[in-house]
Write a protein that holds these residues in place. Structure first.
Motif, mmCIF file in Angstrom:
data_model
loop_
_atom_site.group_PDB
_atom_site.id
_atom_site.type_symbol
_atom_site.label_atom_id
_atom_site.label_comp_id
_atom_site.label_asym_id
_atom_site.label_seq_id
_atom_site.Cartn_x
_atom_site.Cartn_y
_atom_site.Cartn_z
ATOM 1 N N ALA A 35 0.830 -1.197 0.000
ATOM 2 C CA ALA A 35 0.000 0.000 0.000
ATOM 3 C C ALA A 35 0.869 1.252 0.000
ATOM 4 C CB ALA A 35 -0.916 0.016 1.216
ATOM 5 N N TRP A 36 0.232 2.339 -0.373
ATOM 6 C CA TRP A 36 0.810 3.674 -0.260
ATOM 7 C C TRP A 36 0.028 4.439 0.802
ATOM 8 C CZ3 TRP A 36 5.233 5.110 -2.530
ATOM 9 C CH2 TRP A 36 5.676 4.394 -3.644
ATOM 10 N N GLU A 46 -2.502 8.586 6.464
ATOM 11 C CA GLU A 46 -3.696 7.973 5.906
ATOM 12 C C GLU A 46 -3.360 7.072 4.729
ATOM 13 O OE1 GLU A 46 -6.360 10.986 4.448
ATOM 14 O OE2 GLU A 46 -5.008 11.624 2.858
ATOM 15 N N GLY A 47 -4.139 6.021 4.593
ATOM 16 C CA GLY A 47 -3.959 5.108 3.477
ATOM 17 C C GLY A 47 -4.489 5.728 2.192
ATOM 18 N N VAL A 48 -3.719 5.634 1.143
ATOM 19 C CA VAL A 48 -4.070 6.223 -0.151
ATOM 20 C C VAL A 48 -4.546 5.149 -1.126
ATOM 21 C CG1 VAL A 48 -3.170 7.469 -2.141
ATOM 22 C CG2 VAL A 48 -2.461 8.122 0.163
ATOM 23 N N CYS A 96 5.593 3.835 1.361
ATOM 24 C CA CYS A 96 5.242 2.513 0.888
ATOM 25 C C CYS A 96 5.202 1.578 2.101
ATOM 26 C CB CYS A 96 6.306 2.056 -0.114
ATOM 27 S SG CYS A 96 6.125 0.391 -0.739
ATOM 28 N N ALA A 97 4.238 0.646 2.116
ATOM 29 C CA ALA A 97 4.116 -0.290 3.227
ATOM 30 C C ALA A 97 3.827 -1.690 2.711
ATOM 31 C CB ALA A 97 3.014 0.155 4.178
ATOM 32 N N SER A 109 -5.487 0.589 6.305
ATOM 33 C CA SER A 109 -5.215 0.889 7.703
ATOM 34 C C SER A 109 -3.749 0.607 8.002
ATOM 35 C CB SER A 109 -6.092 0.033 8.616
ATOM 36 O OG SER A 109 -5.715 0.201 9.971
ATOM 37 N N GLN A 110 -3.044 1.584 8.564
ATOM 38 C CA GLN A 110 -1.612 1.408 8.772
ATOM 39 C C GLN A 110 -1.295 0.316 9.767
ATOM 40 O OE1 GLN A 110 0.536 4.686 10.561
ATOM 41 N NE2 GLN A 110 -1.366 5.611 11.301
ATOM 42 N N SER A 111 -2.219 -0.023 10.635
ATOM 43 C CA SER A 111 -1.969 -1.070 11.630
ATOM 44 C C SER A 111 -1.841 -2.454 10.995
ATOM 45 C CB SER A 111 -3.081 -1.082 12.675
ATOM 46 O OG SER A 111 -4.322 -1.404 12.073
ATOM 47 N N GLU A 112 -2.264 -2.588 9.753
ATOM 48 C CA GLU A 112 -2.187 -3.873 9.063
ATOM 49 C C GLU A 112 -0.782 -4.187 8.553
ATOM 50 O OE1 GLU A 112 -6.493 -5.218 8.273
ATOM 51 O OE2 GLU A 112 -4.562 -6.041 8.832
ATOM 52 N N TYR A 113 0.070 -3.185 8.446
ATOM 53 C CA TYR A 113 1.336 -3.338 7.743
ATOM 54 C C TYR A 113 2.524 -3.433 8.691
ATOM 55 C CZ TYR A 113 -1.465 -2.439 3.679
ATOM 56 O OH TYR A 113 -2.433 -2.544 2.713
ATOM 57 N N LYS A 114 3.488 -4.244 8.288
ATOM 58 C CA LYS A 114 4.653 -4.511 9.127
ATOM 59 C C LYS A 114 5.895 -3.762 8.662
ATOM 60 C CE LYS A 114 7.456 -8.332 10.945
ATOM 61 N NZ LYS A 114 7.611 -9.808 11.000
ATOM 62 N N TYR A 115 6.058 -3.607 7.367
ATOM 63 C CA TYR A 115 7.271 -3.007 6.832
ATOM 64 C C TYR A 115 6.953 -1.661 6.179
ATOM 65 C CZ TYR A 115 8.620 -7.891 7.290
ATOM 66 O OH TYR A 115 8.848 -9.147 7.781
ATOM 67 N N TRP A 116 7.858 -0.709 6.397
ATOM 68 C CA TRP A 116 7.650 0.656 5.917
ATOM 69 C C TRP A 116 8.912 1.204 5.269
ATOM 70 C CZ3 TRP A 116 2.981 3.245 6.274
ATOM 71 C CH2 TRP A 116 1.991 2.606 7.031
#
Length: 126
Positions: A35-36, A46-48, A96-97, A109-116
């Motif tokens: 995701a971006w 915010e998720g784009v 990027c996530a 939702s940013q809480s879903e992602y582990k790597y940034w």
């Protein structure tokens, strides 16, 4: 260790276009949900736009739907965000996530992602 490296940010006038890239290191790229996100000064991140690795389903924030397009080149382990008809309110740092998952309950939702990634600045002037 998975690393994400964004590029393609810059300054553009309203109505212009930019294309962001995110290269994902490591193997099993096709297993990632990607995701971006963006964060403007003084605002929450915010998720784009997001894409599911399992089936390529895409998701967009209402504010960018019809203007932004998320895509990926699996052979190059690269995620893209084509941004057209840019507005001053699109000004932000874009991140990027990624996370290894079949699918996500809330792909923006940013809480879903582990790597940034470290982020890339996008500035749109009026």
């Amino acid at each position: 260790q998975v690393q994400l490296l964004e590029s393609g940010g810059g300054s553009v006038q309203a109505g212009g276009s930019l294309k962001l890239s995110c290269t994902v290191s490591g193997s099993d790229y096709s297993k990632y949900c990607l995701a971006w996100f963006r964060q403007a000064p003084g605002k929450k991140r915010e998720g784009v736009a997001g894409v599911h690795g399992s089936d390529g389903s895409t998701y967009y924030h209402d504010s960018v739907s019809g203007r932004f397009t998320i895509s990926q080149d699996i052979a190059k382990n690269t995620l893209y965000l084509q941004m057209d008809s840019l507005k001053p309110e699109d000004t932000a740092i874009y991140y990027c996530a990624a996370v290894i998952a079949y699918g996500l309950r809330s792909p923006l939702s940013q809480s879903e992602y582990k790597y940034w990634g470290q982020g890339t600045q996008v500035t749109v002037s009026s």
